[in-house]
Structures are given as C-alpha cells and as structure tokens.
Design an enzyme around this catalytic site. Structure first.
Site, mmCIF file in Angstrom:
data_model
loop_
_atom_site.group_PDB
_atom_site.id
_atom_site.type_symbol
_atom_site.label_atom_id
_atom_site.label_comp_id
_atom_site.label_asym_id
_atom_site.label_seq_id
_atom_site.Cartn_x
_atom_site.Cartn_y
_atom_site.Cartn_z
ATOM 1 N N GLY A 114 3.597 19.442 5.328
ATOM 2 C CA GLY A 114 4.466 18.603 6.046
ATOM 3 C C GLY A 114 4.468 17.152 5.054
ATOM 4 O O GLY A 114 5.490 16.561 4.642
ATOM 5 N N ALA A 115 3.280 16.818 5.044
ATOM 6 C CA ALA A 115 2.865 15.449 4.322
ATOM 7 C C ALA A 115 1.393 15.505 4.374
ATOM 8 O O ALA A 115 0.636 16.167 4.687
ATOM 9 C CB ALA A 115 3.383 14.232 5.240
ATOM 10 N N MET A 116 0.911 14.183 3.794
ATOM 11 C CA MET A 116 -0.503 14.111 3.358
ATOM 12 C C MET A 116 -0.762 12.813 3.539
ATOM 13 O O MET A 116 -0.004 11.900 2.714
ATOM 14 C CB MET A 116 -0.903 14.772 2.038
ATOM 15 C CG MET A 116 -2.577 14.746 1.756
ATOM 16 S SD MET A 116 -3.478 15.513 3.148
ATOM 17 C CE MET A 116 -4.786 14.366 2.815
ATOM 18 N N GLU A 117 -1.996 12.379 4.152
ATOM 19 C CA GLU A 117 -2.075 11.021 4.351
ATOM 20 C C GLU A 117 -3.319 10.155 3.393
ATOM 21 O O GLU A 117 -4.051 9.271 3.876
ATOM 22 C CB GLU A 117 -2.989 11.006 5.791
ATOM 23 C CG GLU A 117 -4.657 11.607 5.719
ATOM 24 C CD GLU A 117 -4.527 13.026 5.972
ATOM 25 O OE1 GLU A 117 -5.531 13.416 6.584
ATOM 26 O OE2 GLU A 117 -3.594 13.643 6.040
ATOM 27 N N ASN A 118 -2.987 10.696 2.186
ATOM 28 C CA ASN A 118 -3.896 10.060 1.030
ATOM 29 C C ASN A 118 -3.824 8.592 1.252
ATOM 30 O O ASN A 118 -2.940 7.931 1.309
ATOM 31 C CB ASN A 118 -3.338 10.328 -0.383
ATOM 32 C CG ASN A 118 -3.033 11.843 -0.453
ATOM 33 O OD1 ASN A 118 -3.635 12.744 -0.337
ATOM 34 N ND2 ASN A 118 -1.629 12.098 -0.634
ATOM 35 N N HIS B 63 2.391 10.015 12.013
ATOM 36 C CA HIS B 63 0.951 10.759 11.969
ATOM 37 C C HIS B 63 0.163 10.410 10.955
ATOM 38 O O HIS B 63 -1.032 10.497 10.970
ATOM 39 C CB HIS B 63 1.421 12.178 12.136
ATOM 40 C CG HIS B 63 0.188 13.277 11.781
ATOM 41 N ND1 HIS B 63 -0.284 13.843 12.832
ATOM 42 C CD2 HIS B 63 -0.379 13.691 10.929
ATOM 43 C CE1 HIS B 63 -1.252 14.635 12.420
ATOM 44 N NE2 HIS B 63 -1.427 14.492 11.502
ATOM 45 N N GLU B 64 0.791 10.570 9.730
ATOM 46 C CA GLU B 64 0.220 10.119 8.503
ATOM 47 C C GLU B 64 -0.269 8.752 8.534
ATOM 48 O O GLU B 64 -1.553 8.575 7.860
ATOM 49 C CB GLU B 64 1.076 10.389 7.206
ATOM 50 C CG GLU B 64 1.697 11.814 7.430
ATOM 51 C CD GLU B 64 0.563 13.069 7.299
ATOM 52 O OE1 GLU B 64 -0.462 12.733 6.853
ATOM 53 O OE2 GLU B 64 1.088 14.037 7.960
#
Length: 871
Positions: free
Chosen positions: A262-266, A298-299
């Site tokens: 869904g997404a990535m918190e880099n 969330h991210e």
C-alpha cells in the site's frame, strides 16, 4: 522441482552484527540500460569477530576496495546472495560498486522502473538488490545519497532526509540528500522522474516550519489535495495525542503505479501505491478517501513508531506495524465515527485474521521462524498486533498507556529494539506486571471464550462464568490462559444501563468497565439486581476472541435496539442474521414480524448515524459467514445468503425506497464524515431496492447516469452488475469503460466490480478480463483487481464444483512465481484453507496446491506457503 528446500530462519539463532555501519554514502548513476551504484561505508567492529557479511541479490559486482585498495578475487568470498570479507580490523572504509538493471526488475523490490519513473521498495529485504550491504534492521547508519541522471528526462531526484545540493553538469543533474537520523537500509528510498508537485507547509508544536510535498505524474496533479489535508491532520494529531513532533525540514510523498504494497514509510520520503494517495470526487469512492486518510496517517506515524524506534530483527515486525495500525485506527476513529471504525476493524479480524489463525499459515504476533519474511506481512502481524496494543489501552486506560509510550519513545529513540522493550516500558511506567499478557505475542490462534450466565431472582444475583481455550495451531499445542480484558455492560428490561460492579472487585477496572479474565475458568457475580439484565460482553471488541454465548433471538433483537455500545449493537445484529442464514441452509427460513420490525425501526430512525444504520442493515459477507461455520460449503452459504437478502429486501421494500428517496439529494460532493455516512446508507438502500424489481433497477440506472461522483456511480454500477440483468449491466460497463479508460485507477474499479460479482465472474469472463488491453500482469493493482477480486469476493464462482476457479488461481500463481513472487504468494491465501471445506471442494483445492508444488524453481515466497498448506 527444487533440489533443496529453503532453510527456515529461527528467532533463537539471532546474533548481533559483527560490524556497525557508521556512515553510508551512496552514489547512483542512472543510465537507460543500467544503473551503477557506488556504496562507500565507514564500518566499525562491534565484537571479536573480524568477518563482515554483506547481503546481495541479483547484483553485478564491479569492484570492491578497502581503505582505497582494490581487492582481488581471492580476497573475498562471493556467494549467490552474499559477499563475505574476513581478516578485517577495527575500522575501515569499504567501497563496493555494483551494476543493476532496474528496467528488468519485475519483482518490484530494490530499485526498479514504474513507467518512466525510478523508485525503490526496500522493506523488508529489497536493499540487497541495490548493493552489497548488511541488510538487517539492527544495522543503523547515517545516509548520504548522491543521484546523477539525465536532467531533461529526470528533473526530480529525491532521497531521504534534507536536500544538500543540486547542480547540472553536462546535461546531467547531480543532487545530494543527507539524512541526519540513523536508519536501517530497509528505510532507504530513491525516486527519479518527470513529476509535478503539490506543496504546503506545517508548523510543528516546537515552532519549526516543515515543507510538505506530494509528487505525482502530471496527469494526477488534481488528485493530491485530500492526501495533503490528511497529512497535516495526522501531524497535528500525533503531536496532540502522543507528543511526537516531526524531525526533518521536509516531508515528501510520491505516488507510484507499480507497487507491491500500500505504501512505505521511508524516512522523510514515503512512497505510496498510487491507489492509496490519489483522489478526487470524480474518480475515487468514499472508501478510497477513507483508505487514503488511514494510510497517509499510518505511514506518517511510522516516523516515530518504526523509524526513530525500529525493529531489532524481523521477528519483531509487529513492534512497529501493530503499534502503528493501532495509532492509525485511533486517528481514523477521531476523524470519523469511532463505532463505525471499530465495526470495520472487527470485520477484518473475524474474516481474514481468524481464517489465518485457523489455517496452515497460523503464526504468533511474534513468530518463531520464517522462510521468507515477505510472507509475514500479515493480518496477524498488523491487525491482531494492533488489537494486542489496544488491550494495553483497555487495561491501563488512556493516561497509563500514554505514560508507557512516552517512556518507550524516550528510552529507545534511535535504537533497534524488540517487543520485549515495548512491554517493559508499559510495565515500568505503570507498575504493572505483564508477564502473563506476553503470551499474546507467543501463542498463535484465536482464543475461544465460552460464556454461561444464570440469574437468581430471589438473591438478585447474576452469575457469569467465562472459560477460555486456544485451539492447537501448527507447531503449538497446550496453550496457556491469556489475560483477556472483557468490557462489560448490563442492560435493564426498559433498555437503560444498569450499574455494573462485580462482587470480585479485584478483577475489575471501574473507569473502563473492564473485567480481567486471566484463568482458564473464572466466575464473576453481580449482586443487588432487581431484575434479570441483558448481558453485553466484549463491548468495543475489547479482545480479539471468538465468543460462544447462546442468547435467544429475542435477546439479540433487544440488544440491537437498546445496547448503548454501538459495536455490540452491530454484533447482536450480525448474530441474529447468522441465525437466519443457518435456517436458510436447513430449508426452514422465514423472517418473523419481530425481525422485520426491528430493522424497520432502524431504517427509519433518522437520529442514528446513517453509516451505522448501513452497517446494521448489511448482511454478513460470505467470508464472514464461513468463519462462523464448521465445515465450509461456499455454494450453500451463497445460496442461503441470497435467499435471506432477497427476503429482507422484499419485506422492507417500501421503507427502503423511502430511505433512498430521503437521502438521494443533489448536493456538491464533500469527502466529510456526515456526507459519506448519508451516501453509505443511500447506496445500501439502492442495493436492496435493485433486488426487488424493475423500478429498483431503473433507479440504479438513473443514479449511474446522473452521478457526479465515483461513490454514487460505482454503487449504481455494482447494483446493475449484480442484478442478473446482463443487458443492463453490460451497457453500463461499456459506458463506464468508454468514459474512464484513460484513468488506470478507475479502470481497476471497473475490472474489480466484474471479477468480484457472483453474477458475472464466470471463468470465461475472467479470462476475457485477463486478455483485455486494460489488464497488465506486471502491475500488482491490476492483478489484485481481477485475480484477487475473483478469488476473495466471487466465492460461488471461485468455488465452482468443477474446480476451474482453483485452476485459474493456481495458473496465476505459477505465472507470477517467476516475475513477482510476493504477489504470487499473497494470492495463495484462498487455497491454503482447503482443509476446512467440504470434501468435494477440498480435494480439488489440494490438487491445485500439489500442481503448484510440482513446478520447478519455486520462489521461497511461494514454496513456504504451499509446503505449509500441504503439510
């Protein structure tokens, strides 16, 4: 077939790294055919070992040097997925040059191409596809990233942290980014492309100005406003609720079409699946808006619960994911309806997570072993992990929970830690012993709570007996009792709440109305009751358990009318509807006048939240029904649910039509909770009305034609597709595609509404969709829209008696095993449940798993799931 089985990685085998990476300098030279990556690492010895182990996968090694001296081939050991250096001393500068081919990277891990854009996905182990590196979360380093690319083709070059410099030399753009915060390699990110940006700013509670930027392809620039608003609300909420302030000068989001997750918190550069960040009223449904709000939050929340404090190893994955899911769920509850959010979360647990707990891939919130870590990005790690965190909140209360999180963040800032450190912070901050509670992390499976109640009218005493057990799961038997918080309420015959205080006050928290259930069996008594109350247990879904509590239909209708806890009101309705489904399966279903009246009252109660009314009126899904069945017969479940749905629609037809007409008001679209709630009830009413006759289908056609937003248009299209009127359905589908064929995200909805329809999703039609120009096997969203929707939504078609649905899914898994193992593995979930189905279907499923297993060169991802399913 595979010659050697992959080896499982064990938690007990964890060893600290031999070297830390003090500084990481990365230089990327982006060429059309390949990319050169120069990695310069300052390493420092941590223990006595002088061996440095570096991970690497599908890399072309160009050179290695230590302290400026180029090494010969005999001075290092190169394996298929590793590089080993020995005989090192305390400190060195190591430089490794690798050649990689992003355009050929179909796995979408590491550095790859999505259309004309370069982007990365490094969690969990994608960084090893970029360069040789100690790719493990407990190796944290300060990163500096230099990117060099054609200035005309790639005017935007992004990485983690803050921008340091930018210049153009000989037609090449040179950009340098520096992240001052130590991070593991899985949080590294890079993006290069011709992108437009939406900009805003946020002033932190400490008075710092943070630049906010959302980068998208030019065609999507009109779809960023809502995500930006959600981001700013998330930042303020995290300051208000957790006291967490953002720590860089810039926060960026990039939308990418080809993305496995869904997404990535880099750190500072979040990369999002475009479906999770792009929205405008014409193209995105209300559900998409709500998903965007939750995922953006969330991210962002990961900046502290995952980035500033990260995992020591991947066995601790729920340390960041479960905690952050809890945080984003609370945020969504505060932004919208807390009750509706709780109902939605419980629905996911009871369908997807409970099914996982009951299958071959069952694992604890903290697993003991894995073959491929990508297989453990599961609802158990995320959603059940969030429920475990939520139980701390139930036990300690909001103030105690905040004390625990403050201590956790302050104590471990900049560290890679374990779940134990989180629990310890909760204990130390509150003086509570959570030794027994830790079992929630180590015991797999869904606990079952049996409930017995009796009332002594002479003594005015209610007796409540609770018994708990957790079923055996693969590799785990003889489960021990858990600490289960049971939120409780008693309701008088007039519907008013009664004072609740058990005689055993040592097991009771007054402020939160929670019973502490900690033994295999416990009995609680409540005295001073002049009448027998209705018992409302596990309010607010206070623990992720199955509850066996035999309450009469009369009691369920009473709770549905009067329970002050919205979640339990919904739960009573679901349990009542499940009794109807059971009756229909046994050929004796009939709606009583009492049943009809309670739902008529709900439908006409204009004081209730319309979104909650929509949930109260919606039948449980076929997947939900299956989880409350013994042996699962998907075709019988579908038939019974259809019968009940038709009967309810007919019985309430006039009220449904009136409800629809009351809410079908022309107004400008707003993605706010009040308007979303009204649309949800209106469109539920339309779905029922369209089942009752031609006038309902005409209403759906009219709504489709006049809709000025995707929520209403898609709801009407779904009603037509599911109506059985093929001519009307196909006409609308053709029109929809003609309008939206240039927008990939909208086309994905068009694919999904067909693939997930019991009316349309024949094998022939699914194959037509797979051959359609709009479908692309390389794009995970397309695969999920067709294969995923078919196998998880059109259950009567997927579970066809001839097994062709299973064969279609197995063929897709075999095909994707080579190109994108992560997606292949995740598609397998429906087949893993074969042992729970009726024998006729079970054996057909098993045969497809065996066929997959017989293929050569299975990826670790697919091998692990299939081998465990067949064990």
């Amino acid at each position: 077939m595979r010659d050697a089985q992959p080896t499982a990685i064990q938690l007990t085998d964890y060893k600290e790294p031999a070297y830390e990476v003090v500084e990481t300098h990365l230089r990327f030279e982006l060429e059309e055919e390949f990319t050169l990556v120069t990695s310069t690492l300052k390493i420092r010895q941590l223990g006595e070992s002088n061996e440095l182990f570096l991970n690497g996968q599908e890399l072309g090694l160009e050179s290695i040097s230590i302290d400026g001296r180029v090494l010969g081939e005999g001075e290092y050991t190169l394996g298929d997925e590793s590089l080993m250096l020995t005989g090192l001393s305390a400190e060195h500068t190591l430089q490794v040059v690798t050649r990689i081919y992003p355009a050929k990277n179909t796995a979408l891990e590491g550095l790859y191409r999505s259309g004309g854009m370069y982007c990365t996905q490094c969690e969990a182990e994608g960084f090893r596809r970029i360069t040789y590196y100690p790719d493990r979360p407990d190796v944290m380093s300060v990163f500096t990233t230099e990117i060099i690319a054609d200035a005309g083709q790639y005017p935007v070059l992004l990485s983690n942290g803050n921008p340091v410099s930018e210049e153009v030399i000989g037609g090449k753009r040179h950009v340098v980014w520096h992240d001052p915060h130590k991070k593991p390699a899985y949080l590294f990110a890079l993006v290069a492309g011709d992108l437009l940006v939406t900009e805003d700013s946020f002033t932190t509670c400490g008075g710092r100005e943070v630049a906010l930027k959302i980068f998208v392809e030019p065609r999507n620039i009109d779809k960023t406003a809502y995500a930006m608003d959600a981001l700013k609300r998330s930042m303020r909420w995290d300051e208000d609720v957790y006291g967490r302030e953002y720590d860089l000068d810039i926060f960026m989001i990039v939308a990418v079409d080809d993305f496995n997750m869904g997404a990535m918190e880099n750190k500072g550069l979040n990369i999002f699946n475009s479906s999770c960040v792009l929205a405008n009223p014409a193209t995105a449904t209300d559900a998409a808006y709500q998903r965007i709000e939750a995922i953006v939050a969330h991210e962002y929340f990961h900046n502290w619960s995952g980035n500033r404090v990260t995992c020591r190893d991947w066995f601790q994955l729920s340390l960041k994911e479960g905690f952050t899911v809890f945080r984003d769920a609370c945020f969504s509850a505060d932004m919208n309806s807390a009750t509706v959010k709780r109902v939605e979360d419980a629905g996911i647990l009871r369908t997807v997570q409970f099914a996982e707990d009951a299958g071959p891939m069952a694992h604890p919130v903290q697993p003991d072993s894995y073959i491929e870590i990508s297989n453990f990005y599961t609802v158990t790690i995320y959603e059940k992990g969030a429920e475990v965190v939520g139980m701390y909140h139930k036990i300690l209360g909001a103030e105690g929970f905040r004390k625990g999180t403050d201590l956790y963040f302050d104590r471990h800032d900049g560290q890679a830690v374990t779940i134990n450190e989180f629990v310890q912070a909760m204990e130390d901050a509150n003086g509570v012993d959570f030794t027994q509670f830790r079992r929630w992390y180590k015991q797999a499976g869904t606990p079952v709570v049996d409930v017995l109640t009796s009332y002594d009218s002479g003594a005015g005493r209610l007796t409540l007996t609770l018994r708990q057990h957790t079923p055996d799961t693969p590799g785990q038997t003889d489960k021990q009792p858990l600490w289960i918080p049971v939120q409780l309420g008693l309701i008088g015959k007039d519907g008013s709440p009664l004072t609740v205080t058990p005689d055993q006050e040592e097991f009771w928290t007054e402020s939160s109305q929670v019973l502490h259930f900690r033994e295999a069996e416990q009995t609680f008594t409540f005295s001073g009751l002049e009448q027998e109350p209705a018992v409302s247990l596990f309010r607010d879904f206070s623990a992720p358990v199955r509850v066996n509590y035999q309450q009469s239909r009369e009691t369920l209708r009473f709770l549905l009318r009067h329970d002050s806890d919205g979640f339990n009101r919904w739960d009573a309705g679901q349990r009542l509807m499940l009794t109807w489904i059971d009756d229909a399966r046994e050929g004796r279903f009939e709606l009583s006048d009492d049943d009809i009246n309670v739902y008529r009252e709900l439908l006409n109660d204009t004081d209730l939240d319309p979104a909650m009314v929509a949930y109260l009126l919606a039948l449980p899904s076929e997947s939900y029904i299956a989880e409350f069945s013994g042996e699962i017969d998907p075709l019988a479940i579908h038939s019974a649910r259809e019968e009940v749905s038709g009967a309810l629609a007919s019985a309430l037809r006039d009220d449904i039509v009136a409800c629809y007409q009351r809410l079908n008001i022309a107004r400008e679209y707003e993605p706010d909770p009040a308007h979303m709630a009204q649309r949800s009830l209106k469109n539920l009413a339309l779905s029922y009305w369209s089942r009752t006759g031609d006038d309902g289908l005409a209403a759906a056609q009219q709504q489709y034609q006049k809709a000025d937003n995707m929520t209403d248009q898609m709801a009407a299209l779904r009603a037509l597709v599911n109506s059985g009127d093929r001519m009307r359905a196909q006409s609308a589908l053709d029109d929809f595609y003609e309008r939206w064929q240039s927008d990939p995200l909208v086309v994905n909805q068009w694919l999904s509404v067909q693939a997930g329809s019991a009316e349309m999703a024949t094998i022939e039609h699914i194959n037509d969709l797979l051959a359609h120009p709009a479908f692309d096997w390389r794009n995970p969203n397309k695969v999920r829209s067709v294969i995923g929707a078919f196998a998880n939504q059109a259950l009567s078609r997927f579970h066809s008696a001839d097994g062709e649905g299973y064969r279609l899914l197995a063929d897709a898994v075999i095909r994707l095993n080579e190109s994108n193992p992560q997606i292949a593995s995740r598609l397998l979930a429906p087949l893993t449940r074969w042992k729970r189905l009726v024998p006729s279907q079970s054996q057909l499923m098993k045969a497809e798993l065996q066929r997959i297993m017989q293929q050569g060169n299975l990826s670790k991802d697919v091998f692990e799931v299939v081998s465990k399913s067949l064990a």
